[in-house]
Scaffold this active site. Structure first.
Site, mmCIF file in Angstrom:
data_model
loop_
_atom_site.group_PDB
_atom_site.id
_atom_site.type_symbol
_atom_site.label_atom_id
_atom_site.label_comp_id
_atom_site.label_asym_id
_atom_site.label_seq_id
_atom_site.Cartn_x
_atom_site.Cartn_y
_atom_site.Cartn_z
ATOM 1 N N SER A 227 0.853 -1.188 0.000
ATOM 2 C CA SER A 227 0.000 0.000 0.000
ATOM 3 C C SER A 227 0.879 1.224 0.000
ATOM 4 C CB SER A 227 -0.905 0.007 1.224
ATOM 5 O OG SER A 227 -0.233 0.629 2.299
ATOM 6 N N LYS A 228 0.238 2.374 -0.194
ATOM 7 C CA LYS A 228 1.031 3.597 -0.322
ATOM 8 C C LYS A 228 1.759 3.948 0.967
ATOM 9 C CE LYS A 228 -2.995 6.567 0.365
ATOM 10 N NZ LYS A 228 -4.234 5.933 -0.086
ATOM 11 N N ARG A 229 1.363 3.315 2.049
ATOM 12 C CA ARG A 229 2.053 3.593 3.307
ATOM 13 C C ARG A 229 3.302 2.729 3.489
ATOM 14 N NH1 ARG A 229 -3.112 3.830 4.011
ATOM 15 N NH2 ARG A 229 -3.195 1.604 4.320
ATOM 16 N N ASP A 230 3.447 1.722 2.638
ATOM 17 C CA ASP A 230 4.598 0.830 2.809
ATOM 18 C C ASP A 230 5.885 1.506 2.360
ATOM 19 O OD1 ASP A 230 3.560 -1.567 3.931
ATOM 20 O OD2 ASP A 230 2.507 -1.905 2.039
#
Ligand code: GLU
Length: 457
Positions: A227-230
Site C-alpha cells: 500500500s502507499k504507506r509501505d
C-alpha cells in the site's frame, strides 16, 4: 486487426504508487509493442479529493519514467476531454441511451442500472434486509492474463448517486466506449468490477473490450498487498533519492513479467519487442527493494560519462547545491567519474565524495586509531610526502608505480602506504582507488593534506 488503444486511468489522490506505475507501464508497453495508442485518462469525478497539484504528481511521475502518452491531458487527441470532471455532457448523453433502452430506474433519489432476468425478493442474512435478486446470465471474461473468468451480477446497481454524481462503473465504461479502448489493462483489484462493466457495455450496445488484469504487488515482508504507506511505495521517493528512471522501469517490468528466460537487466527496446499480455504472470509479484537497488547500481555503472555527469549534477543541485556551486566543473566531473565504479546509488554520492570538495574534512576517529596503531605510520607519512613532491602525477599507473617502487624499496607492501595515505587525504578507509584519488586531487592538494595530517599527529 484494429489499432490497439489502451488507457491508464488513475484517480488523482496525491500519490503515485509503485502499483500505479506498473499498470501505466504495462499499458504503455503493450501500446508500444503493438504500435497502438497509449491514452491517459484522469478519473477525477471525486471532486472533493482532487486538485491540480495531485494531477501534477501523475504527469511528473509518468514523464520521469518516460511513459509518454499519445492522447490525454496536455497531449490532446480526438476523443477528449480526457478528464472525467470535464465529461459531464457525455455521461448525460449515455445515461439517456440507457434510459431509452429501458435499463434504468430511480429509487431513493439515485439512478439504478437494471439487469436483465427474473427478479425475486430475498432476505439477505448478511446485510439483514430484503434485497431484489436477479436471475441473470453469467458474464464470461476471457482475461488475457487470468484466463477464463466467469462472474454473475445478481443485483441492480447504482450508476448515478442521489447527489447527481455518476458512479465509477458507469463513467469508466462510457469513457472506454467513447475513447474506443480495445484493451483494458488494470490491477487485479478491478476484476470483481468487470462483470458490472460487461453488463454496461452490452446494455449500451458497445463491443466489450479485451481484459487483462495484472496480479497484485505484495509488500516486501509478510502477506498482503503493498500500500502507499509501505516503505518504498511512492515513485516520488525514488525520484528524490536520485534513482535512475530506466532502472526503476526495468525493475517494474519484472514485477509480474519476464522475458521467458532469466534475463533481468534489459534495454527497454528489447522489453517492448518481447512484452505481451499472455507473458504476464498470474501469480502475485513480491516487491524487493534490494533487487531494485541492485538494478539501479547496474544502470549507474554503465552510464556513459556525460550522462552520468548530467545525473550527478542534477542530483547534487538538489541534495548538495553548495558543492556544485563552489566546485570547478572539470574537477567535479573527475571526482564523479572516479566514484562511479564503486557506487550503489546517487544518494550516497555527496557523503562519499565530500572530502574532495573541502580541506576541512573530518578524520574518522576509529579508522585513525586502527591505522595509526599499526607499523610505523609517521615514517610512512614522511616518505609519502617526499614521494609526492616529485612523483609523476600524470596517470593512475604512474602514481601506482611510484608508490610500489617506494614500498618495494623499503621492503614493505603497497597496503602499508595506502591505508595511511587514504586516512590522511580523505579521513576514512573507504573510497575510490588511492592512485585515482591522488591524480584527481592533484599534487598540491595531496601534499597539503599529507603535510597537515603529519603535523597534527
Ligand atoms: N480509476 C481506476 C483506478 O485508479 C482505474 C480503473 C480502470 O483502470 O478501469 O483504479
Amino acid at each position: 486487426m484494429a489499432q490497439v488503444r489502451v488507457r491508464f486511468a488513475p484517480s488523482p489522490t496525491g500519490f503515485f504508487h509503485i502499483g500505479s506505475a506498473r499498470t501505466a507501464l504495462f499499458n504503455w508497453l503493450y501500446a508500444r509493442h503493438t504500435g497502438g495508442v497509449f491514452i491517459l485518462r484522469i478519473e477525477d469525478t471525486d471532486k472533493e479529493r482532487n486538485s491540480e497539484q495531485f494531477l501534477k504528481v501523475i504527469y511528473d511521475s509518468l514523464r520521469w519514467l518516460g511513459l509518454n502518452w499519445d492522447e490525454g491531458p496536455e497531449a490532446g487527441g480526438n476523443f477528449g476531454p480526457y478528464r472525467q470532471s470535464e465529461r459531464a455532457a457525455i455521461y448525460a448523453e449515455y445515461l439517456e441511451k440507457l434510459k431509452a433502452a429501458g435499463r434504468t430506474y430511480e429509487k431513493d433519489g439515485a439512478i439504478w442500472f437494471k439487469l436483465l432476468g427474473d427478479r425475486s425478493e430475498v432476505y439477505d442474512e448478511h446485510r439483514k434486509k430484503t434485497v431484489t435478486k436477479v436471475k441473470n446470465a453469467p458474464s464470461v471474461i476471457d482475461d488475457r492474463i487470468r484466463g477464463r473468468v466467469e462472474r454473475t451480477e445478481d443485483e441492480d446497481f447504482v450508476i448515478v448517486r442521489s447527489d447527481g454524481n455518476p458512479v465509477f462503473h458507469f463513467v469508466n465504461v462510457v469513457d472506454d466506449i467513447t475513447m474506443r479502448i480495445t484493451h483494458v489493462i488494470r490491477g487485479e483489484d478491478h476484476l470483481s468490477n468487470t462483470s458490472k462493466h460487461v453488463e454496461l457495455f452490452k446494455a449500451l450496445g458497445a463491443p466489450v473490450p479485451e481484459y487483462a488484469h495484472i496480479p497484485l504487488i505484495l509488500k516486501q515482508n509478510g502477506p498482503g498487498k503493498m500500500s502507499k504507506r509501505d516503505q518504498g511505495a511512492l515513485i516520488e521517493e525514488y525520484q528524490r533519492r536520485g534513482f535512475l528512471p530506466e532502472a526503476l522501469v526495468n525493475f517494474l517490468c519484472l514485477l509480474g513479467w519476464n522475458p521467458g528466460d532469466d534475463r533481468e537487466k534489459m534495454p527497454i527496446a528489447e522489453i517492448i519487442r518481447l512484452f505481451d499480455l499472455p507473458g504476464v504472470n498470474q501469480s502475485n509479484a513480491r516487491f524487493d527493494e534490494k533487487k531494485l537497488a541492485h538494478m539501479n547500481m547496474a544502470y549507474l555503472l554503465e552510464l556513459p560519462a556525460d550522462r552520468f555527469i548530467e545525473r550527478t549534477l542534477a542530483y547534487f543541485r538538489k541534495a548538495s547545491p553548495t558543492t556544485v556551486a563552489a566546485a570547478d566543473p572539470g574537477f567535479f566531473r573527475e571526482v564523479m567519474l572516479l566514484s562511479q565504479p564503486k557506487l550503489k546509488g546517487l544518494e550516497e554520492l555527496p557523503a562519499y565524495t565530500a572530502y574532495f570538495f573541502t580541506e576541512d574534512y573530518s578524520i574518522d576517529a576509529k579508522v585513525r586509531e586502527k591505522v595509526m596503531g599499526k607499523g610505523d605510520p609517521k615514517v610512512r607519512l614522511a616518505e609519502l610526502i617526499e614521494l609526492v613532491k616529485t612523483a609523476d602525477f600524470s596517470s593512475d599507473t604512474a602514481i601506482e608505480e611510484a608508490l610500489k617502487a617506494l614500498a618495494t624499496g623499503k621492503g614493505l607492501g603497497f597496503g602499508d602506504y595506502q591505508s595511511v595515505a587514504r586516512l590522511a587525504v580523505s579521513g576514512t578507509n573507504v573510497g575510490p582507488s588511492i592512485t585515482g584519488m591522488f591524480r584527481v586531487l592533484g599534487r598540491e592538494r595531496v601534499l597539503g593534506r599529507l603535510t597537515r595530517f603529519a603535523a597534527a599527529r
